[in-house]
Design a protein around this motif. Structure first.
Motif, PDB file in Angstrom:
ATOM      1  N   ALA A 168      49.334  58.345 -71.330  1.00  0.00           N
ATOM      2  CA  ALA A 168      48.061  58.019 -70.693  1.00  0.00           C
ATOM      3  C   ALA A 168      46.977  59.045 -71.035  1.00  0.00           C
ATOM      4  O   ALA A 168      45.857  58.684 -71.407  1.00  0.00           O
ATOM      5  N   ILE A 169      47.313  60.321 -70.912  1.00  0.00           N
ATOM      6  CA  ILE A 169      46.335  61.375 -71.197  1.00  0.00           C
ATOM      7  C   ILE A 169      45.986  61.386 -72.681  1.00  0.00           C
ATOM      8  O   ILE A 169      44.818  61.530 -73.067  1.00  0.00           O
ATOM      9  N   GLY A 170      47.006  61.233 -73.546  1.00  0.00           N
ATOM     10  CA  GLY A 170      46.742  61.179 -74.979  1.00  0.00           C
ATOM     11  C   GLY A 170      45.873  60.000 -75.355  1.00  0.00           C
ATOM     12  O   GLY A 170      44.997  60.098 -76.222  1.00  0.00           O
ATOM     13  N   ASN A 171      46.080  58.857 -74.697  1.00  0.00           N
ATOM     14  CA  ASN A 171      45.279  57.667 -74.973  1.00  0.00           C
ATOM     15  C   ASN A 171      43.822  57.874 -74.578  1.00  0.00           C
ATOM     16  O   ASN A 171      42.904  57.459 -75.298  1.00  0.00           O
ATOM     17  N   LEU A 172      43.600  58.537 -73.443  1.00  0.00           N
ATOM     18  CA  LEU A 172      42.224  58.812 -73.019  1.00  0.00           C
ATOM     19  C   LEU A 172      41.550  59.796 -73.976  1.00  0.00           C
ATOM     20  O   LEU A 172      40.396  59.600 -74.371  1.00  0.00           O
ATOM     21  N   PHE A 173      42.266  60.851 -74.346  1.00  0.00           N
ATOM     22  CA  PHE A 173      41.721  61.805 -75.316  1.00  0.00           C
ATOM     23  C   PHE A 173      41.412  61.108 -76.636  1.00  0.00           C
ATOM     24  O   PHE A 173      40.393  61.392 -77.274  1.00  0.00           O
ATOM     25  N   LEU A 174      42.307  60.212 -77.063  1.00  0.00           N
ATOM     26  CA  LEU A 174      42.120  59.489 -78.316  1.00  0.00           C
ATOM     27  C   LEU A 174      40.874  58.616 -78.271  1.00  0.00           C
ATOM     28  O   LEU A 174      40.092  58.577 -79.237  1.00  0.00           O
ATOM     29  N   ALA A 175      40.690  57.905 -77.174  1.00  0.00           N
ATOM     30  CA  ALA A 175      39.529  57.016 -77.058  1.00  0.00           C
ATOM     31  C   ALA A 175      38.214  57.792 -77.111  1.00  0.00           C
ATOM     32  O   ALA A 175      37.243  57.354 -77.737  1.00  0.00           O
ATOM     33  N   ILE A 176      38.194  58.963 -76.478  1.00  0.00           N
ATOM     34  CA  ILE A 176      36.964  59.767 -76.472  1.00  0.00           C
ATOM     35  C   ILE A 176      36.777  60.492 -77.801  1.00  0.00           C
ATOM     36  O   ILE A 176      35.641  60.743 -78.227  1.00  0.00           O
ATOM     37  N   SER A 177      37.883  60.820 -78.486  1.00  0.00           N
ATOM     38  CA  SER A 177      37.788  61.597 -79.723  1.00  0.00           C
ATOM     39  C   SER A 177      37.104  60.835 -80.848  1.00  0.00           C
ATOM     40  O   SER A 177      36.700  61.440 -81.847  1.00  0.00           O
ATOM     41  N   VAL A 178      36.976  59.516 -80.719  1.00  0.00           N
ATOM     42  CA  VAL A 178      36.250  58.753 -81.724  1.00  0.00           C
ATOM     43  C   VAL A 178      34.801  59.230 -81.798  1.00  0.00           C
ATOM     44  O   VAL A 178      34.196  59.275 -82.873  1.00  0.00           O
ATOM     45  N   PHE A 179      34.248  59.629 -80.658  1.00  0.00           N
ATOM     46  CA  PHE A 179      32.879  60.116 -80.606  1.00  0.00           C
ATOM     47  C   PHE A 179      32.793  61.634 -80.774  1.00  0.00           C
ATOM     48  O   PHE A 179      31.854  62.155 -81.372  1.00  0.00           O
ATOM     49  N   LEU A 180      33.793  62.358 -80.224  1.00  0.00           N
ATOM     50  CA  LEU A 180      33.792  63.821 -80.249  1.00  0.00           C
ATOM     51  C   LEU A 180      35.130  64.318 -80.789  1.00  0.00           C
ATOM     52  O   LEU A 180      35.946  64.871 -80.047  1.00  0.00           O
ATOM     53  N   ILE A 247      52.706  58.901 -60.775  1.00  0.00           N
ATOM     54  CA  ILE A 247      52.708  57.530 -61.297  1.00  0.00           C
ATOM     55  C   ILE A 247      51.325  56.911 -61.192  1.00  0.00           C
ATOM     56  O   ILE A 247      50.817  56.313 -62.163  1.00  0.00           O
ATOM     57  N   TYR A 248      50.675  57.047 -60.039  1.00  0.00           N
ATOM     58  CA  TYR A 248      49.352  56.452 -59.853  1.00  0.00           C
ATOM     59  C   TYR A 248      48.317  57.092 -60.769  1.00  0.00           C
ATOM     60  O   TYR A 248      47.462  56.393 -61.350  1.00  0.00           O
ATOM     61  N   VAL A 249      48.364  58.403 -60.908  1.00  0.00           N
ATOM     62  CA  VAL A 249      47.419  59.082 -61.802  1.00  0.00           C
ATOM     63  C   VAL A 249      47.636  58.635 -63.241  1.00  0.00           C
ATOM     64  O   VAL A 249      46.678  58.371 -63.977  1.00  0.00           O
ATOM     65  N   SER A 250      48.889  58.530 -63.650  1.00  0.00           N
ATOM     66  CA  SER A 250      49.198  58.108 -65.026  1.00  0.00           C
ATOM     67  C   SER A 250      48.684  56.696 -65.294  1.00  0.00           C
ATOM     68  O   SER A 250      48.066  56.435 -66.338  1.00  0.00           O
ATOM     69  N   LEU A 251      48.928  55.775 -64.369  1.00  0.00           N
ATOM     70  CA  LEU A 251      48.466  54.404 -64.560  1.00  0.00           C
ATOM     71  C   LEU A 251      46.941  54.328 -64.555  1.00  0.00           C
ATOM     72  O   LEU A 251      46.346  53.583 -65.342  1.00  0.00           O
ATOM     73  N   GLY A 252      46.285  55.113 -63.687  1.00  0.00           N
ATOM     74  CA  GLY A 252      44.829  55.122 -63.646  1.00  0.00           C
ATOM     75  C   GLY A 252      44.226  55.667 -64.936  1.00  0.00           C
ATOM     76  O   GLY A 252      43.272  55.098 -65.482  1.00  0.00           O
ATOM     77  N   VAL A 253      44.779  56.774 -65.435  1.00  0.00           N
ATOM     78  CA  VAL A 253      44.281  57.358 -66.682  1.00  0.00           C
ATOM     79  C   VAL A 253      44.561  56.427 -67.859  1.00  0.00           C
ATOM     80  O   VAL A 253      43.737  56.282 -68.770  1.00  0.00           O
ATOM     81  N   LEU A 254      45.730  55.769 -67.853  1.00  0.00           N
ATOM     82  CA  LEU A 254      46.065  54.825 -68.921  1.00  0.00           C
ATOM     83  C   LEU A 254      45.076  53.665 -68.952  1.00  0.00           C
ATOM     84  O   LEU A 254      44.606  53.254 -70.025  1.00  0.00           O
ATOM     85  N   LEU A 255      44.742  53.133 -67.779  1.00  0.00           N
ATOM     86  CA  LEU A 255      43.772  52.042 -67.701  1.00  0.00           C
ATOM     87  C   LEU A 255      42.405  52.500 -68.194  1.00  0.00           C
ATOM     88  O   LEU A 255      41.725  51.775 -68.942  1.00  0.00           O
TER      89      LEU A 255
END
Length: 276
Positions: A168-180, A247-255
């Motif tokens: 989840a955290i890697g996916n969020l970092f990945l999505a933002i890294s397209v810009f930065l 679990i809730y934090v992981s699912l929220g960050v993944l979404l």
């Protein structure tokens, strides 16, 4: 001859599911093998690295006199409960960030998507850690002392949640890294260094002073490791942490990560690769 102009039939939903899992299997195998010329040597290197981590932290605890901070029981299990959950977490972050999201050239192939690439990379990372975990567990049981895990299902759940949080955290970092891209690489490295201290690998949550509690409580990996130790040892019960928080934090960050990725794919351009 009208049959020549009949449009192709659309595959059923079940067929699409089987096709996805078939692609996922082959993509995962590709991720496991692509790092080394010889896949077996690469796999052994990864397992050896995990074993060195466990041995280093075990002797570090002995030399620094940190045994009193551990649970009464098998010391190697205590170290493994922290080290392997930490490794599967940070390796999942790194593996997901290497997929490059919408800029990955594999997405040009039919049926290949960002979700498929992320899952393949994450499964390849967790596969190696699970294999190393059981090898060290077997060696400990045979060569040192019998291993007894109080609640194996809880340990398995902790392992999965630590992996899910990393994805989840890697996916969020990945999505933002397209810009930065450069900024997010630094953020990811900093986050992994912070986890070295505030993941609770060497300390029990029940023994952390109240003044220092906020420094650990924010981290889902900290709650996961503490739950793993509560499941692994009959002499320890987690009273200050909650696995449901992780679990809730992981699912929220993944979404959140998938939402950013979905928005990014609408504007992805080949020219963005120049900034990578």
């Amino acid at each position: 001859m009208s049959f020549m102009f009949t449009p192709p039939t659309k595959p059923s939903g079940i067929a699409e599911v089987f096709r996805f899992f078939d692609l996922l299997y082959h993509s995962t195998v590709r991720e496991v093998r692509k790092a080394k010329v010889n896949p077996m040597v690469g796999l052994l290197n990864d397992i050896l690295q995990s074993m060195i981590y466990v041995a280093f932290f075990y002797f570090f605890m002995q030399i620094m006199g940190m045994r009193q901070l551990a649970v009464r029981g098998n010391e190697i299990l205590f170290v493994m409960s922290g080290v392997f959950l930490f490794l599967v977490h940070v390796k999942a972050i790194g593996a997901v960030m290497k997929t490059k999201g919408p800029l990955n050239q594999m997405n040009l192939h039919t049926h290949v998507t960002s979700i498929l690439n992320i899952l393949a990379a994450a499964l390849a990372a967790v596969y190696v850690q699970i294999l190393a975990f059981f090898i060290i567990l077997f060696l400990t049981h045979v060569l040192l002392e019998p291993v007894e895990i109080y609640y194996p299902a809880g340990v398995a759940l902790s392992f999965f949640v630590a992996w899910l949080a990393g994805v989840a955290i890697g996916n969020l970092f990945l999505a933002i890294s397209v810009f930065l891209p450069k900024t997010m690489r630094i953020v990811a490295q900093t986050f992994q260094r912070v986890n070295m201290v505030f993941s609770g690998k060497f300390s029990l949550a029940n023994l952390i002073p109240t003044a220092m509690w906020p420094m650990f409580a924010w981290n889902p990996l900290f709650h996961t490791i503490d739950f793993a130790r509560s499941s692994m040892f009959i002499n320890y019960t987690a009273t200050r942490t909650d696995i449901s928080y992780a679990i809730y934090v992981s699912l929220g960050v993944l979404l959140a990560g998938f939402m950013v990725d979905h928005w990014t794919r609408k504007f992805a351009s080949e020219s963005w690769k120049a900034r990578q």
